[in-house]
Scaffold this motif. Sequence first.
Motif, PDB file in Angstrom:
ATOM      1  N   GLN A   1       0.937  -1.200   0.018  1.00 31.97           N
ATOM      2  CA  GLN A   1      -0.132  -0.054   0.081  1.00 31.97           C
ATOM      3  C   GLN A   1       0.731   1.183  -0.038  1.00 31.97           C
ATOM      4  O   GLN A   1       1.945   1.381   0.380  1.00 31.97           O
ATOM      5  N   ARG A   2       0.277   2.157  -0.445  1.00 33.97           N
ATOM      6  CA  ARG A   2       0.953   3.690  -0.672  1.00 33.97           C
ATOM      7  C   ARG A   2      -0.007   4.641  -0.190  1.00 33.97           C
ATOM      8  O   ARG A   2      -1.246   4.362  -0.435  1.00 33.97           O
ATOM      9  N   ALA A   3       0.360   5.784   0.368  1.00 30.14           N
ATOM     10  CA  ALA A   3      -0.265   6.921   0.910  1.00 30.14           C
ATOM     11  C   ALA A   3       0.257   8.336   0.568  1.00 30.14           C
ATOM     12  O   ALA A   3       1.427   8.242   0.740  1.00 30.14           O
ATOM     13  N   THR A   4      -0.460   9.098   0.179  1.00 31.34           N
ATOM     14  CA  THR A   4      -0.017  10.572  -0.031  1.00 31.34           C
ATOM     15  C   THR A   4       0.352  11.148   1.056  1.00 31.34           C
ATOM     16  O   THR A   4       1.328  11.901   1.408  1.00 31.34           O
ATOM     17  N   SER A   5      -0.301  10.963   2.184  1.00 36.14           N
ATOM     18  CA  SER A   5      -0.051  11.362   3.580  1.00 36.14           C
ATOM     19  C   SER A   5      -0.365  10.314   4.500  1.00 36.14           C
ATOM     20  O   SER A   5      -1.342   9.675   4.581  1.00 36.14           O
ATOM     21  N   PRO A   6       0.226  10.176   5.566  1.00 36.34           N
ATOM     22  CA  PRO A   6       0.126   9.010   6.644  1.00 36.34           C
ATOM     23  C   PRO A   6      -1.233   9.365   7.333  1.00 36.34           C
ATOM     24  O   PRO A   6      -1.740  10.746   7.471  1.00 36.34           O
ATOM     25  N   LEU A   7      -2.063   8.209   7.570  1.00 37.97           N
ATOM     26  CA  LEU A   7      -3.293   8.349   8.390  1.00 37.97           C
ATOM     27  C   LEU A   7      -2.956   8.603   9.615  1.00 37.97           C
ATOM     28  O   LEU A   7      -2.146   7.666  10.544  1.00 37.97           O
ATOM     29  N   ARG A   8      -3.427   9.556  10.520  1.00 40.83           N
ATOM     30  CA  ARG A   8      -3.260   9.561  12.098  1.00 40.83           C
ATOM     31  C   ARG A   8      -4.143   8.547  12.735  1.00 40.83           C
ATOM     32  O   ARG A   8      -5.411   8.744  12.551  1.00 40.83           O
ATOM     33  N   ILE A   9      -3.280   7.940  13.508  1.00 38.66           N
ATOM     34  CA  ILE A   9      -4.250   7.070  14.256  1.00 38.66           C
ATOM     35  C   ILE A   9      -3.607   6.837  15.943  1.00 38.66           C
ATOM     36  O   ILE A   9      -2.567   7.655  15.958  1.00 38.66           O
ATOM     37  N   ASN A  10      -4.545   6.342  16.596  1.00 39.59           N
ATOM     38  CA  ASN A  10      -3.934   6.406  18.194  1.00 39.59           C
ATOM     39  C   ASN A  10      -3.290   5.212  18.615  1.00 39.59           C
ATOM     40  O   ASN A  10      -2.205   5.449  19.411  1.00 39.59           O
TER      41      ASN A  10
ATOM     42  N   LEU B   1       2.670   4.951   6.259  1.00 43.27           N
ATOM     43  CA  LEU B   1       1.109   4.824   6.151  1.00 43.27           C
ATOM     44  C   LEU B   1       0.317   5.331   7.331  1.00 43.27           C
ATOM     45  O   LEU B   1      -0.805   5.720   7.199  1.00 43.27           O
ATOM     46  N   PHE B   2       0.679   5.321   8.457  1.00 45.92           N
ATOM     47  CA  PHE B   2       0.396   5.595   9.657  1.00 45.92           C
ATOM     48  C   PHE B   2       1.259   6.375  10.653  1.00 45.92           C
ATOM     49  O   PHE B   2       2.277   6.348  10.564  1.00 45.92           O
ATOM     50  N   THR B   3       0.682   7.296  11.255  1.00 45.26           N
ATOM     51  CA  THR B   3       1.215   8.231  12.066  1.00 45.26           C
ATOM     52  C   THR B   3       0.531   7.840  13.679  1.00 45.26           C
ATOM     53  O   THR B   3      -0.432   8.441  13.897  1.00 45.26           O
ATOM     54  N   PRO B   4       1.299   6.942  14.378  1.00 46.95           N
ATOM     55  CA  PRO B   4       0.452   6.508  15.675  1.00 46.95           C
ATOM     56  C   PRO B   4       0.939   7.248  16.943  1.00 46.95           C
ATOM     57  O   PRO B   4       2.166   7.906  16.815  1.00 46.95           O
ATOM     58  N   THR B   5      -0.021   7.379  17.790  1.00 43.75           N
ATOM     59  CA  THR B   5       0.414   7.963  19.162  1.00 43.75           C
ATOM     60  C   THR B   5       1.109   6.996  19.924  1.00 43.75           C
ATOM     61  O   THR B   5       2.050   7.279  20.516  1.00 43.75           O
ATOM     62  N   TYR B   6       0.643   5.809  19.952  1.00 42.64           N
ATOM     63  CA  TYR B   6       1.256   4.677  20.721  1.00 42.64           C
ATOM     64  C   TYR B   6       1.549   3.442  19.601  1.00 42.64           C
ATOM     65  O   TYR B   6       0.513   3.402  18.843  1.00 42.64           O
ATOM     66  N   VAL B   7       2.630   2.740  19.714  1.00 38.21           N
ATOM     67  CA  VAL B   7       2.829   1.552  19.157  1.00 38.21           C
ATOM     68  C   VAL B   7       2.608   0.139  20.478  1.00 38.21           C
ATOM     69  O   VAL B   7       3.534   0.490  21.435  1.00 38.21           O
ATOM     70  N   LEU B   8       1.752  -0.596  20.195  1.00 36.30           N
ATOM     71  CA  LEU B   8       1.601  -1.613  21.217  1.00 36.30           C
ATOM     72  C   LEU B   8       2.148  -2.959  20.400  1.00 36.30           C
ATOM     73  O   LEU B   8       1.943  -3.463  19.384  1.00 36.30           O
ATOM     74  N   LEU B   9       3.028  -3.521  21.302  1.00 37.37           N
ATOM     75  CA  LEU B   9       3.790  -4.821  20.913  1.00 37.37           C
ATOM     76  C   LEU B   9       2.794  -6.151  21.651  1.00 37.37           C
ATOM     77  O   LEU B   9       3.097  -6.258  22.733  1.00 37.37           O
ATOM     78  N   ASP B  10       2.271  -6.761  20.980  1.00 37.70           N
ATOM     79  CA  ASP B  10       1.570  -8.032  21.510  1.00 37.70           C
ATOM     80  C   ASP B  10       2.480  -9.243  22.123  1.00 37.70           C
ATOM     81  O   ASP B  10       3.658  -9.160  21.224  1.00 37.70           O
ATOM     82  N   THR B  11       1.747  -9.869  22.626  1.00 35.49           N
ATOM     83  CA  THR B  11       2.682 -11.216  23.351  1.00 35.49           C
ATOM     84  C   THR B  11       2.884 -12.173  22.510  1.00 35.49           C
ATOM     85  O   THR B  11       3.587 -13.028  22.586  1.00 35.49           O
ATOM     86  N   SER B  12       2.044 -12.226  21.232  1.00 36.79           N
ATOM     87  CA  SER B  12       2.198 -13.154  20.314  1.00 36.79           C
ATOM     88  C   SER B  12       3.351 -12.945  19.464  1.00 36.79           C
ATOM     89  O   SER B  12       3.771 -14.102  18.514  1.00 36.79           O
ATOM     90  N   LEU B  13       3.944 -11.816  19.259  1.00 39.36           N
ATOM     91  CA  LEU B  13       5.179 -11.458  18.713  1.00 39.36           C
ATOM     92  C   LEU B  13       6.508 -12.735  19.458  1.00 39.36           C
ATOM     93  O   LEU B  13       6.669 -12.402  20.782  1.00 39.36           O
ATOM     94  N   SER B  14       7.435 -13.075  18.799  1.00 42.00           N
ATOM     95  CA  SER B  14       8.615 -13.689  19.196  1.00 42.00           C
ATOM     96  C   SER B  14       9.505 -12.914  20.108  1.00 42.00           C
ATOM     97  O   SER B  14       9.280 -11.312  19.751  1.00 42.00           O
ATOM     98  N   GLU B  15       9.991 -13.169  21.099  1.00 37.39           N
ATOM     99  CA  GLU B  15      10.881 -12.228  21.889  1.00 37.39           C
ATOM    100  C   GLU B  15      11.836 -11.372  21.245  1.00 37.39           C
ATOM    101  O   GLU B  15      12.170 -10.462  21.182  1.00 37.39           O
TER     102      GLU B  15
END
Length: 701
Positions: free
Chosen positions: A630-639, A657-671
Amino acid sequence: MDYYYLHKYPFLRLIIPWIAGVFCGDYFFDAQTEASGYIVLFLFLLLLTFGFYFQQRYSLRWCFGVSFLGLCFVGGWIGVTTQLEKTVYQFPKTEDAYRIVLTDNPEAKEKTFLCRATLVERHDSTATVAVARQAILYLAKDSLSARLKSGDELLVAARISPPANQGNFDEFDYARYLLRKGISGTGYIVSGKWELLSSKELTTFRSIADSHREKVLALYRDLGFETDELAVLSALTIGDKAELSDSIVESYSVSGASHILALSGLHIGLLYALLFFVIRFPGRWGKAGLALRSVVILLLLWCFAFFTGFSPSVIRSVSMVTLLAVASVIGRKNLSINTLAATAFLMLLCNPVWLFDVGFQLSFLAVAAILYFQPVIYNLVKVKRRVSKYVWGIMSVSIAAQLGTAPLVILYFSRFSTHFLLTNLVVIPLVSLILYTSVAMLLLTPFPFIQSGVAWVVNLFLTVLNSFIRWVEHLPYASMDGIWLHKSEVCLIYLAFILLYISWNNRRKIVYARSLLISLSCLLLLSTVHVWLYSADRPQQSLVFYNVRGCPAVHGIAADGHSWLAYSDNETGQERLHRTASNYWNHHHLYPPTELKGDYKDASFQATNQLFFFGDSRVCMVTDDRWKAQRATSPLRINYLYLCKGCNESLKELTKLFTPTYVLLDTSLSEYRRKSLAAECRQLGLLFISLPEEGSVRFLL
């Protein structure tokens, strides 16, 4: 409750401060604190108690009581602290080699085998260190691990760590539960990282009992018992619950018959009555014959307790029968609250952490309630016919036991079974028939033909029992679920019961008005506390992210109690999330959530291509490579940018693509992947939260 009452029941004076000491010792337990200070305090109080005991001054008699209560309190504190300290062990944070011995047969799970083991020693690059601790290890399923059995000695390479909770709101304290059970660590062993050193039969008491139980189970199968009938028969007769399916456990829970599946006073009482009837001839020989009969019966009951694995409820029941038998031989009063307190004190003296066993608490509260409330309830209705007396007797016992255990059942399980009276009226006679015919069936082992006939009868009784339980389960309003009580409310409920009982006993005395006023004041306080806590727990508009392995989800909660639980498109672990989060949902009085998978839209919540819109917040859950091209002309602001297993893109690409306020790292990701993404967040200056480290998080909107 006055001083005369406490003097009348001396063990009650012992058990109250002892329980308080055990509770405080567990609550304030710190592995770094030395126990020597507590021991010095205990010895000081012991000397002080002896000093006041021999003091002749009457005016100082209260000092002996105070010092003795302090002695019991500190004794309970030291007892539980010492037991917990034996479990604690500082494991290295790296993978090491351990020599272990399996103490139970491996238990098959979905992708692993759960193995209870003794960690004999640890091998590192410099030395071999003795460990001598218990652990729960998960072995990856393969053809080799499927052959393992109790007594096998293995050399494993694993990272073992102390038990830890997931940090979810209102979750069950699994780490403390394992600590109280004597489990020092848990770990996962991958295929190829273990080796079988030797195989031998264990000769511990537990292994011997397990071996005999397996033989009885094999006999049951040979006699044609299977599925739910086999499971219930095993639970009723030998205390083995391994065969019980989730559906049959739920059926018994909803109908109010869960106590039937746990060996307790009912089963021991029925067995005692049978033995008393069979071994009645020595009673004709006078006091010596009565003593001999009691000894024989008690030996058989303790053999049964050993055979069932010495569960706390069985030990409590057999201990009480033992004390009652001794009391009857020496001509003392039979069952009383003092006998119950003495049993509890002796059990907690041997094993203080039994105090936190749910079965221990429920069994003692049930017996205490029957002792106090059953005579009062039974005398409220005058019955004359023999059958009516029998029926009302069962009902009054059921009501009394329910009064004693209902607050605790609601606290632990958030459920109240409304048809418990109907259930017990039918179940108790049926269970009596099943137990007695089962004993006859086992005794007829030398006569297979007759035994098969009796087995058919037992199977018929079990079928009727299970069918009745399922029928009750499906009655309207069979149970009230999702009830939430705070511990303070439960304590106030029991205090109100005690005060009301005292008022009832004093109804013909001059102090009745004062006792009744205190009881009503307690009920008013309970109502006030309940209303205040209910108001404080009301739901607030928020987004919640749970720390549940293999089940990423976004939970949007509205202020009116409605909520939306959005999973990833390919999610399959919803049941695990429900088990983890149900306490939190009950605590805040939420309605069952609307569960979403895929696109969804209503007035409050919208899900599109794993983009979630709730209130003024936007969440993007990334579980695959759908955003890669995907490509975007300007990032979508998300929380919130929620990164889960399957996210293979770099944050640098996602931030196009996104401008986040917080990034959440889930426990399903490997260490490794989680650490890599955390490093990227720091490099890009993004705020991030790692759910495995922080636990569940809630954002108020």
